[in-house]
Write an enzyme that holds these catalytic residues in place. Structure first.
Site, PDB file in Angstrom:
ATOM      1  NE  ARG A   3      -4.108  -1.911   1.842  1.00  0.00           N
ATOM      2  CZ  ARG A   3      -4.849  -2.551   2.723  1.00  0.00           C
ATOM      3  NH1 ARG A   3      -4.540  -2.501   3.999  1.00  0.00           N
ATOM      4  NH2 ARG A   3      -5.895  -3.235   2.339  1.00  0.00           N
ATOM      5  CE  LYS A  28     -20.379 -16.837   5.310  1.00  0.00           C
ATOM      6  NZ  LYS A  28     -20.516 -15.702   6.238  1.00  0.00           N
ATOM      7  N   GLY A  74     -10.198  -9.450  -2.604  1.00  0.00           N
ATOM      8  CA  GLY A  74      -9.885 -10.468  -1.609  1.00  0.00           C
ATOM      9  C   GLY A  74      -8.955 -11.580  -2.047  1.00  0.00           C
ATOM     10  N   GLY A 115     -13.049  -4.832  -0.763  1.00  0.00           N
ATOM     11  CA  GLY A 115     -14.491  -4.594  -0.660  1.00  0.00           C
ATOM     12  C   GLY A 115     -14.966  -3.430  -1.523  1.00  0.00           C
TER      13      GLY A 115
HETATM   14  P1  AMP Z   1     -13.945 -15.324  -0.250  1.00  0.00           P
HETATM   15  O1  AMP Z   1     -13.303 -14.441   0.784  1.00  0.00           O
HETATM   16  O2  AMP Z   1     -15.419 -15.350  -0.210  1.00  0.00           O
HETATM   17  O3  AMP Z   1     -13.378 -15.064  -1.639  1.00  0.00           O
HETATM   18  O4  AMP Z   1     -13.554 -16.796   0.151  1.00  0.00           O
HETATM   19  C1  AMP Z   1     -12.256 -17.257   0.114  1.00  0.00           C
HETATM   20  C2  AMP Z   1     -12.137 -18.470   0.951  1.00  0.00           C
HETATM   21  O5  AMP Z   1     -13.014 -19.463   0.484  1.00  0.00           O
HETATM   22  C3  AMP Z   1     -10.743 -19.063   0.924  1.00  0.00           C
HETATM   23  O6  AMP Z   1     -10.167 -18.931   2.186  1.00  0.00           O
HETATM   24  C4  AMP Z   1     -10.983 -20.508   0.552  1.00  0.00           C
HETATM   25  O7  AMP Z   1     -10.240 -21.409   1.344  1.00  0.00           O
HETATM   26  C5  AMP Z   1     -12.452 -20.712   0.813  1.00  0.00           C
HETATM   27  N1  AMP Z   1     -13.040 -21.775  -0.014  1.00  0.00           N
HETATM   28  C6  AMP Z   1     -12.967 -21.893  -1.334  1.00  0.00           C
HETATM   29  N2  AMP Z   1     -13.561 -23.040  -1.734  1.00  0.00           N
HETATM   30  C7  AMP Z   1     -14.007 -23.659  -0.629  1.00  0.00           C
HETATM   31  C8  AMP Z   1     -14.703 -24.877  -0.397  1.00  0.00           C
HETATM   32  N3  AMP Z   1     -15.042 -25.682  -1.411  1.00  0.00           N
HETATM   33  N4  AMP Z   1     -15.020 -25.191   0.878  1.00  0.00           N
HETATM   34  C9  AMP Z   1     -14.670 -24.365   1.885  1.00  0.00           C
HETATM   35  N5  AMP Z   1     -14.016 -23.207   1.744  1.00  0.00           N
HETATM   36  C10 AMP Z   1     -13.688 -22.855   0.487  1.00  0.00           C
END
Ligand code: AMP
Length: 400
Positions: free
Chosen positions: A31, A202, A358, A381
């Site tokens: 940054r 999610k 992210g 974000g």
């Molecule tokens: P996000 O911050 O929503 O982009 O989520 C990223 C996180 O999702 C990472 O830390 C991954 O380890 C997790 N992730 C990705 N695929 C899976 C999965 N099939 N089951 C559980 N966690 C997951």
């Protein structure tokens, strides 16, 4: 930047919220490095720079007696490093609006840099207090916002302060200009076919983004744990995979909307499944809609990776947010790797690719592919909200 900075004092909002270790050494200076071009440009034009930023959440981690933990959250920790990067002397004011800030800002000469203390030492910062913002504004002649990562917050130093400057006296910094330009390239001027790749944990976090993709994408690829909620929507069996039961209906509706809009949605045909959430779990490959009891999908399978990579390679515009699996564990990183390589290879052939928000940024860094994609957004974000189509307050305040 549209302002001529000669002889002007520029109040520059940067994002210096860098990670520090226990001895207050900077563990990742990205940054700071990213803010350097804007600062140097202003100095080169004959202006002086007053830098302001937040660092951490000092008001949530007060000392036992209720006072601010200045030792931990002071921006003074950054002065030495900043000096090294800029190759000019950096002064420090131990308050962002009080006497020392006013005195040091007033004495600042062209070519000089002053760093103000953490803006979040004042509750007025996050409240977007007008009077506090005015005090900040009074320190300078012009305002420059180069903190894209906080542009989605209507805080005093990111948004409200701009109300004190007219169009000739405020502008975006170079980092912020680049982030906006690249985001606009994918959402407004994209060359078809456009493929949006999403993954991560999610559905609920990405739902608005997915809906927005329907406006301009030809293909939407869904990997990560998100895919299993979609599998449930298609009446699949997903074993112990991470799902959001309360989003199954929304997932189903999304698939119908995509069909009606003529947007192709790609879900993973197969998955790498594990009997526990651990690097040393027993694994097997199964169809993503027939995951055996006791197993959970932790990565897209080889057939899915091949299909996804094929779609990506045929695209002219690619936007990627979210890993395909638990890429932090090598056993479940293959899907993300394959997708990352396909994005890099499409880029090499002339496609425009943007990675943003992210963990996909971390994945691209981990695979050392940062330089092989067109643009990596550090906006987190803020970038997600911009892509979702929201008007970010920090951007609006500069434009109006
Ligand atoms: P996000 O911050 O929503 O982009 O989520 C990223 C996180 O999702 C990472 O830390 C991954 O380890 C997790 N992730 C990705 N695929 C899976 C999965 N099939 N089951 C559980 N966690 C997951």
């Amino acid at each position: 930047m549209k302002i001529n900075f000669a002889g002007k004092k520029a109040l520059v909002r940067v994002d210096f919220n860098v990670p520090l270790d226990k001895q207050y050494n900077i563990t990742d200076d990205t940054r700071i490095r990213e803010a350097v071009p804007t600062i140097l440009e202003i100095l080169k034009e004959g202006g002086s720079v007053i830098l302001m930023s937040h660092l951490g959440r000092p008001l949530e981690k007060l000392n036992a007696d209720g006072s601010i933990n200045k030792e931990k959250f002071t921006l003074n920790h950054l002065v030495k490093h900043l000096k090294k990067k800029l190759k000019v002397k950096v002064q420090f004011a131990d308050d962002c609006v009080g006497k020392s800030a006013v005195k040091k800002a007033a004495a600042l000469k062209p070519g000089e840099v002053l760093l103000l203390e953490n803006t979040r030492f004042y509750p007025e910062e996050e409240k977007g207090d007008e009077a506090f913002a005015k005090k900040l504004a009074n320190l300078a002649d012009v305002y420059v916002n180069d903190a894209f990562g906080t542009a989605h917050r209507a805080h005093a130093s990111t948004t409200i302060v701009a109300h004190n400057f007219d169009q000739n006296h405020k502008c975006f910094g170079m980092l912020m200009e680049r982030e906006i330009e690249n985001a606009d390239k994918v959402i407004k001027n994209s060359v078809k076919p456009v493929t949006c790749v999403t993954g991560g944990a999610k559905v609920s976090d990405k739902l608005l983004l997915l809906e927005r993709f329907l406006d301009f994408a030809d293909n939407i690829i869904i990997g990560g744990a998100m895919a299993y909620t979609f599998m449930l929507a298609k009446k699949g069996q997903v074993g112990n995979s991470l799902v959001e039961q309360d989003r199954v209906k929304t997932a189903k509706e999304f698939l119908a909307k995509a069909k009606a809009a003529g947007v192709k949605v790609f879900l993973p045909k197969d998955s790498v499944c594990a009997d526990k959430f651990a690097a040393d779990a027993n694994t097997l490959v199964a169809p993503s809609n027939l995951i055996p009891d006791g197993y959970m999908g932790l990565d897209i399978g080889p057939a899915a990776a091949k299909t996804f990579a094929g779609v990506i390679r045929k695209s002219q515009t690619i936007i990627w947010n979210g890993p395909m699996g638990v890429f932090e564990m090598p056993a479940f990183a293959e899907g993300t790797k394959t997708v990352a390589k396909a994005v890099a290879s499409a880029t090499k052939k002339g496609a425009y690719s943007m990675v943003g928000g992210g963990d996909s940024v971390a994945a691209v860094n981990q695979l050392k592919l940062t330089k092989k994609v067109s643009f990596v957004s550090t906006g987190g974000g803020a970038m997600l909200e911009y892509l979702e189509g929201k008007e970010l307050p920090g951007i609006k305040a500069i434009r109006e």
